[in-house]
Design a protein around this motif. Structure first.
Motif, PDB file in Angstrom:
ATOM      1  N   SER A  77     -31.398  -1.751   6.501  1.00 46.93           N
ATOM      2  CA  SER A  77     -32.223  -2.675   5.729  1.00 46.93           C
ATOM      3  C   SER A  77     -31.394  -3.308   4.600  1.00 46.93           C
ATOM      4  O   SER A  77     -31.417  -4.535   4.397  1.00 46.93           O
ATOM      5  CB  SER A  77     -33.423  -1.883   5.191  1.00 46.93           C
ATOM      6  OG  SER A  77     -34.077  -2.616   4.232  1.00 46.93           O
ATOM      7  N   ARG A 130     -31.929   3.926   8.448  1.00 45.50           N
ATOM      8  CA  ARG A 130     -32.809   2.753   8.358  1.00 45.50           C
ATOM      9  C   ARG A 130     -32.586   2.024   7.029  1.00 45.50           C
ATOM     10  O   ARG A 130     -32.531   0.796   6.984  1.00 45.50           O
ATOM     11  CB  ARG A 130     -34.278   3.168   8.498  1.00 45.50           C
ATOM     12  CG  ARG A 130     -35.234   1.972   8.490  1.00 45.50           C
ATOM     13  CD  ARG A 130     -36.675   2.429   8.564  1.00 45.50           C
ATOM     14  NE  ARG A 130     -37.006   3.056   9.842  1.00 45.50           N
ATOM     15  CZ  ARG A 130     -37.334   2.388  10.936  1.00 45.50           C
ATOM     16  NH1 ARG A 130     -37.371   1.075  10.916  1.00 45.50           N
ATOM     17  NH2 ARG A 130     -37.627   3.021  12.057  1.00 45.50           N
ATOM     18  N   LEU A 175     -31.560   1.763  15.694  1.00 46.98           N
ATOM     19  CA  LEU A 175     -31.703   3.182  15.325  1.00 46.98           C
ATOM     20  C   LEU A 175     -31.823   4.054  16.568  1.00 46.98           C
ATOM     21  O   LEU A 175     -31.253   5.146  16.641  1.00 46.98           O
ATOM     22  CB  LEU A 175     -32.925   3.371  14.425  1.00 46.98           C
ATOM     23  CG  LEU A 175     -32.729   2.833  13.005  1.00 46.98           C
ATOM     24  CD1 LEU A 175     -34.046   2.800  12.244  1.00 46.98           C
ATOM     25  CD2 LEU A 175     -31.700   3.675  12.249  1.00 46.98           C
ATOM     26  N   THR A 176     -32.548   3.577  17.565  1.00 47.34           N
ATOM     27  CA  THR A 176     -32.684   4.345  18.811  1.00 47.34           C
ATOM     28  C   THR A 176     -31.313   4.515  19.454  1.00 47.34           C
ATOM     29  O   THR A 176     -30.940   5.605  19.893  1.00 47.34           O
ATOM     30  CB  THR A 176     -33.637   3.605  19.794  1.00 47.34           C
ATOM     31  OG1 THR A 176     -34.848   3.363  19.108  1.00 47.34           O
ATOM     32  CG2 THR A 176     -33.893   4.411  21.042  1.00 47.34           C
ATOM     33  N   GLU A 206     -35.189  -1.208  14.651  1.00 49.61           N
ATOM     34  CA  GLU A 206     -35.778  -0.191  15.545  1.00 49.61           C
ATOM     35  C   GLU A 206     -34.860   0.067  16.745  1.00 49.61           C
ATOM     36  O   GLU A 206     -34.529   1.210  17.069  1.00 49.61           O
ATOM     37  CB  GLU A 206     -37.149  -0.707  16.026  1.00 49.61           C
ATOM     38  CG  GLU A 206     -38.180   0.368  16.223  1.00 49.61           C
ATOM     39  CD  GLU A 206     -38.313   1.300  15.033  1.00 49.61           C
ATOM     40  OE1 GLU A 206     -38.614   0.837  13.923  1.00 49.61           O
ATOM     41  OE2 GLU A 206     -38.069   2.508  15.225  1.00 49.61           O
TER      42      GLU A 206
END
Ligand code: NAD
Ligand code: GLY
Length: 352
Positions: free
Chosen positions: A347, A343, A307-308, A304
């Motif tokens: 992952s 993402r 990605l931001t 998270e």
């Protein structure tokens, strides 16, 4: 001494050798008529090598002035940039004078950007004193400073007229800073030279830095010659940087650049293996080599947060970006991916 000629829009030589600092003035005098040289350095490097550089320049007939900035990434900003410009103006440098960056990538990027913009552009020399600067930032003409909202967001392409790399200066580097440079060296092996990659595993970089630096600079020379302005092949040099920059940004720049690139390379290699793009054994070899050089391979942050941070990366073009993806040791390709797919890359690279 080893020479690599860089055939950029403004061509120049990169000279690499042990104990060559005292010859810098003579070499520069052969390239440029007598003038004022403003040596820009940081408060760690100048006390170590400033006198040798300034003496060498004076002996060759140059007038020398110097300006010292605080060491570290936090000085690579618009305030320091303004201070250096003011220093140059106060010392009445003209367009026929020279700047000289003595230090690592921070001093090099900042001085290069000052050189690109002072009086609409004056010539400058890079004297790299970190392994990272020797193999990467001193060559190729990318110059920049950071903004509080992001790294390298203000900059210009401006090639130096000479890169003078005395590999003896690497002896005083803190071990962690040396390791930063090792990450960039491993990057060159992974992106385009399987033999170099194998040599790095067999012999520590510190045992033969001149040859390793020469090979990396040759590779960078070829990429810059093909794509000086970073619209195509040069993006291969961003291998490990998309996720690496995100980690650097989330850490608020407390984790150094090379360590972040190492984690970024490990993530993208694992992801490429999981997606069937890269043999699993090659991805494992990347992790092993990074660990052999004491570099981290796991992100301390989750998907998270990364990605931001990646969303404001300057490499983002609209909703897509180009990822450098290893297909195997010594072979990396560029793939355009949607930001929304990052993402799944994270992952697959083991970051949840
Ligand atoms: P740096 O310039 O901050 O140097 C790291 C530390 O080592 C500093 O504290 C410095 O004072 C110290 N140091 C430097 N030389 C030394 C020596 N010989 N002995 C003892 N201490 C010494 O960091 P860096 O890793 O060299 O460069 C990182 C910067 O380079 C980042 O800002 C990054 O964005 C930039 N960079 C630019 C390019 C490019 O193409 N322009 C490429 C890669 C990285
Ligand atoms: N270090 C990235 C480049 O020079 O393009």
């Amino acid at each position: 001494m080893k020479f690599v000629h860089v055939p950029a829009s403004h061509p120049y030589d990169v000279c690499i050798g042990s104990g060559i600092l005292p010859q810098l003035g003579t070499q520069l005098a052969a390239l440029h008529k007598s003038c004022t040289v403003a040596v820009i350095s940081d408060d760690t490097v100048f006390p170590l090598y400033g006198e040798a550089v300034c003496d060498s320049l004076r002996c060759a007939g140059f007038r020398v002035v110097h300006h010292v900035i605080p060491s570290g990434e936090s000085a690579k900003n618009l305030t320091t940039y303004g201070e250096v410009l003011t220093f140059l103006a106060e010392n009445r440098l003209t367009r026929t004078d020279l700047l000289l960056a003595l230090g690592g990538g921070v001093v090099g990027d900042l001085t290069g950007f000052v050189a690109a913009t002072f009086l609409r552009g004056i010539d400058y020399v890079q004297v790299p004193t970190t392994l990272l600067a020797a193999v990467d930032s001193s060559v190729g003409g990318k110059t920049a400073v950071d903004l509080s909202v992001g790294k390298n967001l203000v900059g210009a392409f401006h090639q130096p007229i000479l890169v003078w790399c005395d590999t003896d200066t690497l002896a005083t580097l803190p071990a962690k800073t040396f390791r930063d440079g090792c990450a960039e060296v491993i990057k060159y092996g992974l992106l385009g030279d399987a033999d170099l990659f194998a040599r790095l595993a067999a012999q520590p970089i510190a045992e033969n830095p001149d040859a390793v630096i020469e090979r990396c600079v040759e590779m960078k020379r070829d990429i810059v010659a093909e794509d000086e302005f970073d619209t195509a092949a040069r993006q291969l040099l961003n291998l490990g940087h998309t996720f690496g920059h995100a980690i650097e940004s989330v850490s608020d720049y407390t984790i150094p650049h090379g360590h972040c690139v190492a984690m970024g390379m490990a993530i993208i290699s694992r992801a490429a293996a999981a997606m069937g793009i890269c043999p699993a054994a090659d991805a494992a070899a990347v992790e092993t080599l990074l660990q052999q050089y004491g570099l981290p391979t796991q992100s301390p942050y989750g998907a998270e947060a990364l990605l931001t941070a990646a969303a404001s990366d300057k490499k983002m073009k609209g909703s897509t970006l180009t990822l450098a993806v290893p297909e195997g040791i010594g072979h990396t390709v560029l793939r355009k991916v949607n930001a929304g797919d990052l993402r799944s890359w994270l992952s697959a690279g083991g970051v949840q």
